[in-house]
Design a protein around this motif. Sequence first.
Motif, PDB file in Angstrom:
ATOM      1  N   LEU A  99       5.646  -4.163 -15.927  1.00 49.73           N
ATOM      2  CA  LEU A  99       4.934  -4.244 -14.649  1.00 49.73           C
ATOM      3  C   LEU A  99       3.966  -5.430 -14.637  1.00 49.73           C
ATOM      4  O   LEU A  99       3.873  -6.153 -13.640  1.00 49.73           O
ATOM      5  N   VAL A 100       3.262  -5.651 -15.746  1.00 50.93           N
ATOM      6  CA  VAL A 100       2.321  -6.772 -15.846  1.00 50.93           C
ATOM      7  C   VAL A 100       3.034  -8.100 -15.607  1.00 50.93           C
ATOM      8  O   VAL A 100       2.490  -8.997 -14.963  1.00 50.93           O
ATOM      9  N   ALA A 101       4.263  -8.217 -16.105  1.00 50.56           N
ATOM     10  CA  ALA A 101       5.023  -9.457 -15.944  1.00 50.56           C
ATOM     11  C   ALA A 101       5.266  -9.784 -14.468  1.00 50.56           C
ATOM     12  O   ALA A 101       5.403 -10.957 -14.104  1.00 50.56           O
ATOM     13  N   THR A 102       5.287  -8.752 -13.632  1.00 50.41           N
ATOM     14  CA  THR A 102       5.567  -8.979 -12.212  1.00 50.41           C
ATOM     15  C   THR A 102       4.309  -9.017 -11.353  1.00 50.41           C
ATOM     16  O   THR A 102       4.176  -9.885 -10.496  1.00 50.41           O
ATOM     17  N   ILE A 103       3.375  -8.080 -11.581  1.00 55.23           N
ATOM     18  CA  ILE A 103       2.213  -7.993 -10.668  1.00 55.23           C
ATOM     19  C   ILE A 103       0.900  -8.431 -11.306  1.00 55.23           C
ATOM     20  O   ILE A 103      -0.127  -8.437 -10.643  1.00 55.23           O
ATOM     21  N   GLY A 104       0.906  -8.758 -12.581  1.00 60.94           N
ATOM     22  CA  GLY A 104      -0.338  -9.149 -13.244  1.00 60.94           C
ATOM     23  C   GLY A 104      -1.022  -7.946 -13.880  1.00 60.94           C
ATOM     24  O   GLY A 104      -0.494  -6.841 -13.873  1.00 60.94           O
ATOM     25  N   GLY A 105      -2.214  -8.161 -14.407  1.00 62.35           N
ATOM     26  CA  GLY A 105      -2.875  -7.136 -15.203  1.00 62.35           C
ATOM     27  C   GLY A 105      -3.931  -6.315 -14.508  1.00 62.35           C
ATOM     28  O   GLY A 105      -4.545  -5.455 -15.133  1.00 62.35           O
ATOM     29  N   SER A 122       7.673  -7.346  -6.273  1.00 60.24           N
ATOM     30  CA  SER A 122       6.503  -6.606  -6.747  1.00 60.24           C
ATOM     31  C   SER A 122       6.588  -5.134  -6.358  1.00 60.24           C
ATOM     32  O   SER A 122       6.259  -4.253  -7.156  1.00 60.24           O
ATOM     33  N   TRP A 123       7.011  -4.884  -5.130  1.00 61.63           N
ATOM     34  CA  TRP A 123       7.151  -3.493  -4.675  1.00 61.63           C
ATOM     35  C   TRP A 123       8.118  -2.750  -5.596  1.00 61.63           C
ATOM     36  O   TRP A 123       7.836  -1.654  -6.071  1.00 61.63           O
ATOM     37  N   GLU A 124       9.265  -3.369  -5.842  1.00 65.17           N
ATOM     38  CA  GLU A 124      10.288  -2.727  -6.673  1.00 65.17           C
ATOM     39  C   GLU A 124       9.823  -2.533  -8.115  1.00 65.17           C
ATOM     40  O   GLU A 124      10.190  -1.549  -8.759  1.00 65.17           O
ATOM     41  N   ALA A 125       9.012  -3.437  -8.620  1.00 60.23           N
ATOM     42  CA  ALA A 125       8.484  -3.291  -9.981  1.00 60.23           C
ATOM     43  C   ALA A 125       7.583  -2.056 -10.075  1.00 60.23           C
ATOM     44  O   ALA A 125       7.649  -1.299 -11.047  1.00 60.23           O
ATOM     45  N   VAL A 126       6.759  -1.845  -9.061  1.00 59.61           N
ATOM     46  CA  VAL A 126       5.885  -0.665  -9.049  1.00 59.61           C
ATOM     47  C   VAL A 126       6.726   0.600  -8.895  1.00 59.61           C
ATOM     48  O   VAL A 126       6.492   1.597  -9.591  1.00 59.61           O
ATOM     49  N   VAL A 127       7.715   0.569  -8.031  1.00 58.54           N
ATOM     50  CA  VAL A 127       8.597   1.727  -7.861  1.00 58.54           C
ATOM     51  C   VAL A 127       9.318   2.040  -9.171  1.00 58.54           C
ATOM     52  O   VAL A 127       9.399   3.198  -9.587  1.00 58.54           O
ATOM     53  N   PHE A 128       9.814   1.014  -9.853  1.00 56.18           N
ATOM     54  CA  PHE A 128      10.505   1.216 -11.122  1.00 56.18           C
ATOM     55  C   PHE A 128       9.570   1.868 -12.142  1.00 56.18           C
ATOM     56  O   PHE A 128       9.961   2.793 -12.857  1.00 56.18           O
TER      57      PHE A 128
END
Length: 171
Positions: A99-105, A122-128
């Motif tokens: 998740l950090v790789a996509t939306i940061g820390g 980013s949305w999909e990363a959080v959903v995943f």
Amino acid sequence: MAAQRMRDRWKTTLADSPYGVRTIEAIRPVLDQWVDRRHGLLTYRLVQLLSGHGSFGHYLHKVARRETSPSCHECGDADDTAQHTLEVCNRWNAQRHTLVATIGGDFSLPSVVANMLSGEESWEAVVFFCEEVISHKEAAERAREDTVDANPLRCRRRGRRRTQFAARLIP
């Protein structure tokens, strides 16, 4: 014009709400973007993370009254909240790293919501993250419920509707 008046009234109503403060504080500042977005579906587990209502020790103890304490079964922390799961619990470090790789820390909920609105990736990363982590938490909760010596508080409700539904399932 009428839509904007309704949104303004909605924002005012949300500002006075005593419930869901964490979620409201994250979404209210970007409500127009949230409503107008062209990507991202709300999934069951994403809503659990946003609302804090789900397989979190805090919720299961204080609201659902199905746990004897709000502690985290994964890391032993005193208070297992949605924010703890998202930001702190070391059991989910691998998923959090992705998740950090996509939306940061920055895992404050307002920052996560803003990142989700910034684009579909980013949305999909959080959903995943939510699907991966919360499905594991739910499975662990079911396993605790199904143990022979489970606390009666923890046992799943076996109401009439559940029994009827279970009877219709294909074996």
